[in-house]
Design a protein around this motif. Sequence first.
Motif, PDB file in Angstrom:
ATOM      1  N   ARG A 105      -0.209  10.297  -1.463  1.00  0.00           N
ATOM      2  CA  ARG A 105       1.208   9.925  -1.563  1.00  0.00           C
ATOM      3  C   ARG A 105       1.804   9.996  -0.160  1.00  0.00           C
ATOM      4  O   ARG A 105       1.453  10.895   0.605  1.00  0.00           O
ATOM      5  CB  ARG A 105       1.953  10.909  -2.474  1.00  0.00           C
ATOM      6  CG  ARG A 105       1.410  10.973  -3.866  1.00  0.00           C
ATOM      7  CD  ARG A 105       2.499  11.385  -4.858  1.00  0.00           C
ATOM      8  NE  ARG A 105       3.043  12.709  -4.658  1.00  0.00           N
ATOM      9  CZ  ARG A 105       2.466  13.829  -5.076  1.00  0.00           C
ATOM     10  NH1 ARG A 105       1.308  13.775  -5.686  1.00  0.00           N
ATOM     11  NH2 ARG A 105       3.037  14.989  -4.892  1.00  0.00           N
ATOM     12  N   LEU A 106       2.690   9.081   0.147  1.00  0.00           N
ATOM     13  CA  LEU A 106       3.264   9.060   1.502  1.00  0.00           C
ATOM     14  C   LEU A 106       4.740   8.715   1.456  1.00  0.00           C
ATOM     15  O   LEU A 106       5.170   7.929   0.604  1.00  0.00           O
ATOM     16  CB  LEU A 106       2.596   7.973   2.348  1.00  0.00           C
ATOM     17  CG  LEU A 106       1.401   8.295   3.241  1.00  0.00           C
ATOM     18  CD1 LEU A 106       1.030   7.066   4.039  1.00  0.00           C
ATOM     19  CD2 LEU A 106       1.693   9.452   4.187  1.00  0.00           C
ATOM     20  N   ALA A 107       5.477   9.294   2.401  1.00  0.00           N
ATOM     21  CA  ALA A 107       6.851   8.844   2.645  1.00  0.00           C
ATOM     22  C   ALA A 107       6.886   8.313   4.072  1.00  0.00           C
ATOM     23  O   ALA A 107       6.290   8.902   4.980  1.00  0.00           O
ATOM     24  CB  ALA A 107       7.822   9.995   2.470  1.00  0.00           C
ATOM     25  N   ASP A 135      10.766   4.566   2.869  1.00  0.00           N
ATOM     26  CA  ASP A 135       9.875   3.897   1.915  1.00  0.00           C
ATOM     27  C   ASP A 135       8.949   4.953   1.339  1.00  0.00           C
ATOM     28  O   ASP A 135       8.507   5.853   2.064  1.00  0.00           O
ATOM     29  CB  ASP A 135       9.027   2.826   2.628  1.00  0.00           C
ATOM     30  CG  ASP A 135       9.863   1.637   3.077  1.00  0.00           C
ATOM     31  OD1 ASP A 135      10.637   1.117   2.261  1.00  0.00           O
ATOM     32  OD2 ASP A 135       9.741   1.245   4.247  1.00  0.00           O
ATOM     33  N   ARG A 136       8.633   4.815   0.064  1.00  0.00           N
ATOM     34  CA  ARG A 136       7.725   5.779  -0.569  1.00  0.00           C
ATOM     35  C   ARG A 136       6.559   5.050  -1.219  1.00  0.00           C
ATOM     36  O   ARG A 136       6.744   3.958  -1.763  1.00  0.00           O
ATOM     37  CB  ARG A 136       8.462   6.569  -1.659  1.00  0.00           C
ATOM     38  CG  ARG A 136       9.522   7.487  -1.126  1.00  0.00           C
ATOM     39  CD  ARG A 136      10.342   8.031  -2.280  1.00  0.00           C
ATOM     40  NE  ARG A 136      11.516   8.710  -1.778  1.00  0.00           N
ATOM     41  CZ  ARG A 136      11.536   9.970  -1.377  1.00  0.00           C
ATOM     42  NH1 ARG A 136      10.440  10.704  -1.447  1.00  0.00           N
ATOM     43  NH2 ARG A 136      12.650  10.521  -0.931  1.00  0.00           N
ATOM     44  N   HIS A 137       5.409   5.693  -1.167  1.00  0.00           N
ATOM     45  CA  HIS A 137       4.221   5.132  -1.826  1.00  0.00           C
ATOM     46  C   HIS A 137       3.603   6.209  -2.700  1.00  0.00           C
ATOM     47  O   HIS A 137       3.233   7.261  -2.191  1.00  0.00           O
ATOM     48  CB  HIS A 137       3.153   4.728  -0.807  1.00  0.00           C
ATOM     49  CG  HIS A 137       3.588   3.667   0.142  1.00  0.00           C
ATOM     50  ND1 HIS A 137       3.451   2.331  -0.136  1.00  0.00           N
ATOM     51  CD2 HIS A 137       4.129   3.750   1.371  1.00  0.00           C
ATOM     52  CE1 HIS A 137       3.890   1.624   0.893  1.00  0.00           C
ATOM     53  NE2 HIS A 137       4.309   2.461   1.816  1.00  0.00           N
ATOM     54  N   HIS A 138       3.493   5.905  -3.996  1.00  0.00           N
ATOM     55  CA  HIS A 138       2.819   6.852  -4.888  1.00  0.00           C
ATOM     56  C   HIS A 138       1.303   6.771  -4.693  1.00  0.00           C
ATOM     57  O   HIS A 138       0.608   7.785  -4.674  1.00  0.00           O
ATOM     58  CB  HIS A 138       3.209   6.536  -6.333  1.00  0.00           C
ATOM     59  CG  HIS A 138       2.630   7.507  -7.303  1.00  0.00           C
ATOM     60  ND1 HIS A 138       2.957   8.837  -7.279  1.00  0.00           N
ATOM     61  CD2 HIS A 138       1.703   7.346  -8.274  1.00  0.00           C
ATOM     62  CE1 HIS A 138       2.262   9.462  -8.221  1.00  0.00           C
ATOM     63  NE2 HIS A 138       1.489   8.588  -8.831  1.00  0.00           N
ATOM     64  N   GLU A 139       0.815   5.529  -4.516  1.00  0.00           N
ATOM     65  CA  GLU A 139      -0.621   5.326  -4.232  1.00  0.00           C
ATOM     66  C   GLU A 139      -0.709   4.661  -2.867  1.00  0.00           C
ATOM     67  O   GLU A 139      -0.999   3.472  -2.755  1.00  0.00           O
ATOM     68  CB  GLU A 139      -1.254   4.409  -5.284  1.00  0.00           C
ATOM     69  CG  GLU A 139      -1.462   5.059  -6.626  1.00  0.00           C
ATOM     70  CD  GLU A 139      -1.833   4.054  -7.717  1.00  0.00           C
ATOM     71  OE1 GLU A 139      -1.812   2.828  -7.479  1.00  0.00           O
ATOM     72  OE2 GLU A 139      -2.134   4.503  -8.829  1.00  0.00           O
ATOM     73  N   ALA A 140      -0.424   5.426  -1.804  1.00  0.00           N
ATOM     74  CA  ALA A 140      -0.339   4.829  -0.460  1.00  0.00           C
ATOM     75  C   ALA A 140      -1.693   4.307  -0.013  1.00  0.00           C
ATOM     76  O   ALA A 140      -1.862   3.133   0.292  1.00  0.00           O
ATOM     77  CB  ALA A 140       0.182   5.850   0.533  1.00  0.00           C
TER      78      ALA A 140
END
Length: 485
Positions: free
Chosen positions: A296-298, A393-398
């Motif tokens: 996960r990434l922000a 921006d956010r990624h649950h499955e980056a």
Amino acid sequence: MDKLDVLIIGGGISGLASAWWLARSGLSVEVWEANKRPGGKIMSTSQDGYLTERAASMVLNFRPEVAELVRGAGLESSKTARLPAAEARRYLLHQGSLKALPMRLGAMVASPLWSLRGKLRLLAEPFIFSSGRADEPVSEFITRRLGHEILEKAMEPFIAGTLAADAEQTSAAAVMPRLAELERRYGSIGAGILVNRVLCRRTACTTETFSFRGGMSALVEVLSKSPGVNMRTGHSAEELVREGDGWQIAAVTPRGQRTVSAHHVIVATPAPAAAALVASSDKYLAELLRGIGYARLAVVHTGLARDSVGHPLDGTGFLAPKGESAILTGNMWMSTLFPDRAPPGKILLTSYLGGARAPQVADWDDSHLADEVLATLRPLIGLKTDPEMVRIDRHHEALPLYHGAYQARMQAIAARLQHIPGLHLEANYRGGVSVRDRLVCGHAVANHILGTRRWESVERKRSEKTGMSGENAVYPIDSISHALE
Ligand SMILES: Cc1cc2nc3c(=O)[nH]c(=O)nc-3n(C[C@H](O)[C@H](O)[C@H](O)COP(=O)(O)OP(=O)(O)OC[C@H]3O[C@@H](n4cnc5c(N)ncnc54)[C@H](O)[C@@H]3O)c2cc1C
């Protein structure tokens, strides 16, 4: 019901690249994308004069297929070159301040970043034996060959900063195949680099880093509108059923359910979605896909007045090793890399938080994330004022994590696919996460399909003559090309 040569599920760069190569060869191709826009993770956004990237911000290329696609798609004149390599310093957070990473051997020997012991340890590299392990973690591979300091101050921050992964769990052969190959072929990374330098000069290998005017979205937009690439947004694939010598695929669309049949299906979605789609065809394959973890990434973009920062920002940005306990894994100086990313007199800095190192951080609320980023940047780059633009921006499955027995998992997936004719898995959990790797893998899967189709037509003619069917035979690509020669 529409009958296609190839249906591609997933309109990210993996699916679009495959579609482009296939359509160019004259096959009927449709791309189904669940979202309203193509591009998947890649998305460029203009906000207050700043151009931010949700995921990939540039392509680092040394592969001819990528150059061919960029040229063939008419994107050559839209390319924007990155700051020249010679001017692109890379910084490392070291003992609470930013230190330029030495990029040449001479500078490395003189650098205070490494102790004398660490430097002497490097000299032993040509005399180290191979471990012979298929999925040796990066931490063990690098410590064994180059010593602990190189791991701590170069490789661990690189793996965390660019792949959001954990060096102690990441397979070295999967994420640094060139280094692993140098060890395998020459018994030493140093010796291998020397040999390759000589060979590269002779073959004029070129490496370039670029983006596009308007950002990386320009790439996905052009590919999705290329002749022969029939892009269908709002199409969420729900079911994949083997039928006859092909596949029947159903999607939920804004106009209700749609079903098509296709000779080949490329599933170009993240692994969990691919697992759900293939489960009815092969439970074990679905299980292998479900076992792939994601980071996960922000991503926090900050736009600032140039004179609010004391640091010259004369490089690509900085990486933060685990030992520094910084909240970021890295910070990229986007407007130094590509001046069109910020209005005149302004700068754009992009920070990455979370990943395997601290997944919970990616879930912090926006103001918490922004406050922590600014608190980290203030002393490091002499930041004097608050930003005029913040975007998160956010990624649950980056990014897929190439962790554990990754090579073994990929081999098992390839073995299962051998028994499912016409099904292809093509996304960033196989063959590399970078846009370059995605374009190259798209080329490879297209070639594979074209080779299979040629073999199928040879086989069809043969069975028409002999009355014998080879429907269920599966031939690896090498035997196909040999058969055609
Ligand atoms: C923060 C970040 C920074 C990065 N920076 C760089 C960089 O600078 N350079 C670089 O080279 N790479 C970079 N990358 C990596 C690169 O951006 C990604 O690996 C790549 O974009 C992934 O493409 P993909 O097509 O494999 O997957 P995705 O982009 O995830 O596309 C998959 C698509 O499948 C669709 N889908 C899923 N299920 C279904 C279904 N059932 N039916 C239809 N569609 C479905 C999804 O909606 C999605 O659009 C970065 C990644 C991240 C996260």
